[in-house]
Design a protein around this motif. Structure first.
Motif, PDB file in Angstrom:
ATOM      1  N   ALA A 145      38.280  38.067  36.872  1.00 43.07           N
ATOM      2  CA  ALA A 145      37.925  39.289  37.444  1.00 43.07           C
ATOM      3  C   ALA A 145      37.542  39.307  38.944  1.00 43.07           C
ATOM      4  CB  ALA A 145      36.767  39.762  36.597  1.00 43.07           C
ATOM      5  N   THR A 146      36.822  38.292  39.491  1.00 38.52           N
ATOM      6  CA  THR A 146      36.584  38.217  40.891  1.00 38.52           C
ATOM      7  C   THR A 146      37.958  38.282  41.743  1.00 38.52           C
ATOM      8  OG1 THR A 146      34.550  36.999  40.326  1.00 38.52           O
ATOM      9  CG2 THR A 146      35.453  36.969  42.809  1.00 38.52           C
ATOM     10  N   VAL A 160      38.828  49.744  44.376  1.00 35.87           N
ATOM     11  CA  VAL A 160      38.252  49.069  43.352  1.00 35.87           C
ATOM     12  C   VAL A 160      37.475  50.264  42.518  1.00 35.87           C
ATOM     13  CG1 VAL A 160      36.295  47.721  42.650  1.00 35.87           C
ATOM     14  CG2 VAL A 160      37.678  46.863  44.456  1.00 35.87           C
ATOM     15  N   ILE A 172      31.286  43.347  44.421  1.00 33.73           N
ATOM     16  CA  ILE A 172      32.210  44.234  44.780  1.00 33.73           C
ATOM     17  C   ILE A 172      32.088  44.342  46.272  1.00 33.73           C
ATOM     18  CG2 ILE A 172      32.885  46.699  44.630  1.00 33.73           C
ATOM     19  CD1 ILE A 172      32.324  46.161  41.655  1.00 33.73           C
ATOM     20  N   GLN A 227      43.881  38.995  33.512  1.00 33.76           N
ATOM     21  CA  GLN A 227      44.215  40.262  34.230  1.00 33.76           C
ATOM     22  C   GLN A 227      45.382  40.707  33.419  1.00 33.76           C
ATOM     23  OE1 GLN A 227      44.987  39.566  38.315  1.00 33.76           O
ATOM     24  NE2 GLN A 227      42.794  38.552  38.503  1.00 33.76           N
ATOM     25  N   THR A 269      40.638  43.939  34.255  1.00 30.40           N
ATOM     26  CA  THR A 269      40.109  42.674  34.485  1.00 30.40           C
ATOM     27  C   THR A 269      39.089  42.027  33.085  1.00 30.40           C
ATOM     28  OG1 THR A 269      38.286  43.379  35.732  1.00 30.40           O
ATOM     29  CG2 THR A 269      40.205  42.761  36.964  1.00 30.40           C
ATOM     30  N   MET A 301      39.630  41.606  42.769  1.00 31.53           N
ATOM     31  CA  MET A 301      39.081  42.277  43.967  1.00 31.53           C
ATOM     32  C   MET A 301      39.686  42.058  45.531  1.00 31.53           C
ATOM     33  SD  MET A 301      35.178  42.933  42.704  1.00 31.53           S
ATOM     34  CE  MET A 301      34.760  41.252  42.089  1.00 31.53           C
ATOM     35  N   VAL A 357      36.902  47.116  37.600  1.00 34.06           N
ATOM     36  CA  VAL A 357      35.958  46.027  37.654  1.00 34.06           C
ATOM     37  C   VAL A 357      34.454  46.668  36.823  1.00 34.06           C
ATOM     38  CG1 VAL A 357      34.518  44.705  39.140  1.00 34.06           C
ATOM     39  CG2 VAL A 357      36.812  45.049  39.670  1.00 34.06           C
TER      40      VAL A 357
END
Length: 302
Positions: free
Chosen positions: A83-84, A93, A113, A47, A64, A87, A15
Motif C-alpha cells: 500500500a505504501t 492519491v 500520505i 496491488q 491497495t 503512493m 488508499v
C-alpha cells in the motif's frame, strides 16, 4: 502538443484503512468487477491496477491493501509495504474514509500520505448509510482543515452516488502523456491471478466468521481444451487441519459451494465455459513465512 489531439494518462492510488470500500469503488468506477470484496477487513492483499480509458483520457487506478498499524505477521508487513509503495510516483492519491468517522488510524495514514508528492483528495465513502446526508455538512469543514486536500468528495461507491463527479475530478488531474495500456484492457493482472482471487473471495464470504485470514489460493492448472472449455485447478492453502475440515465441510459440501460460486464468477469474467477443480492443503505458518509468501505471489508488488 495540439490540445485537440493531446492524450492524458495518470496513476491514481486508492488508499485508506481496511474495509473503507476501496475495492468496491474501483469496481464501480471501472463498471466491471476486478477487485474482490467482502465485509471482512484486509480482503485485498496485493496491488491491483484497474484501467479506464475515456476518449483521450486514461485513468490507471491502483487498488491497495488497507493500511493498518499492527503488523503481527509477515503478510501484514507485506500488505503495508504494498500500500505504501503505491503512493510513490503516482499523479493523484484518493484517500478513502468511512462516513466522516475519523479514527486514529486515519490520522496515521494521513501522515504517510502527506509525504507523497502527489495531490491528495479526500473521499468520504458509504454515504448511503447516513440517515441524513446533510448531517455531514458540519464535518466537511473540519475534515478539509486536517490537510490541504485537493478536493473533498462524499460518495457512495455501492450505490454509485457522486461517482461521476469524482471521475470528472480525476480526469482533470491527469497529466498529458501517452496511454500506457491499449484501449479495452482493464488490468495488468493475469487471468490466473483473477481466478485465484475469485476463489479466495468465496472462501472469505462463506467462512468469514469461522476462518480468519489464514487461507491462500494457488492456481496449478489453467488451460483450454479442444472445445474451448477452460479447465482450472487450484489449491487452497490453510494453516491447520481444523481449518482444512472447515473449508471442505460435511461431505465436501462447503468446498463444492465455494467452487460453484467461484466458477460462475469466472465464467462471467472470462466469458467462457469453466471447469473448476479445488483441493485443500495444510501449509503450516505460511502467513508468517517470507519464503512461503513469495512462492504464493504475496511479496514483491511493483
Amino acid at each position: 502538443m495540439n490540445n485537440e489531439s493531446a492524450t492524458r494518462c495518470g496513476l491514481v492510488a486508492l488508499v485508506g484503512r481496511p474495509n473503507v470500500g476501496k475495492s468496491t469503488l474501483l469496481n464501480f468506477l471501472l463498471e466491471q468487477k476486478l477487485s474482490i470484496t467482502s465485509r471482512k477487513p484486509q480482503t485485498t492483499r496485493q496491488q491491483v491496477l484497474g484501467v479506464k480509458t475515456v476518449d483521450s483520457d486514461q485513468m490507471i487506478f491502483v487498488d491497495t491493501p488497507g493500511l493498518h498499524r499492527n503488523e503481527p505477521k509477515a503478510i501484514n508487513k507485506a500488505m503495508n509495504r504494498s500500500a505504501t509503495s503505491a503512493m510513490s510516483d503516482v499523479d493523484l492519491v484518493l484517500f478513502l474514509i468511512d462516513r466522516a468517522k475519523w479514527t486514529e488510524e486515519d490520522s496515521w495514514i494521513l501522515e504517510k500520505i502527506e509525504s507523497a508528492s502527489a495531490p491528495v483528495a479526500l473521499v468520504i465513502n458509504k454515504m448511503d448509510l447516513l440517515d441524513d446526508p446533510n448531517s455531514l455538512l458540519p464535518e466537511l469543514e473540519t475534515l478539509q482543515a486536517r490537510s490541504n486536500f485537493a478536493g473533498v468528495f462524499p460518495v457512495s461507491a455501492l450505490r454509485q452516488k457522486n461517482l461521476d463527479v469524482l471521475e470528472s475530478f480525476v480526469r482533470e488531474q491527469l497529466p498529458e502523456g501517452h496511454h500506457l495500456f491499449p484501449e479495452g484492457q482493464i488490468t495488468n493482472r493475469t487471468e490466473r491471478f483473477l481466478a485465484a482471487e475469485l476463489i479466495r473471495e468465496k472462501i472469505i464470504r462463506q467462512l468469514c466468521d469461522e476462518l480468519p485470514h489464514t487461507s491462500a489460493v494457488e492456481i496449478e492448472g489453467f488451460q483450454s481444451d479442444d472445445r474451448g472449455v477452460l479447465h482450472i485447478s487450484a489449491i487452497i492453502f490453510v494453516e491447520r487441519d481444523g481449518q482444512k475440515r472447515i473449508v471442505i465441510g460435511t461431505g465436501g459440501a462447503r468446498l463444492r459451494s465455494i467452487g460453484t460460486e467461484a466458477r460462475r464468477d469466472m465464467e462471467k469474467a472470462f466469458d467462457n465455459k469453466v471447469m473448476l477443480k479445488l483441493w485443500v492443503k495444510v501449509k503450516s505458518g505460511w502467513s508468517d513465512d517470507i519464503r512461503a509468501l513469495r512462492s504464493l505471489g504475496l511479496e514483491g508488488d511493483t
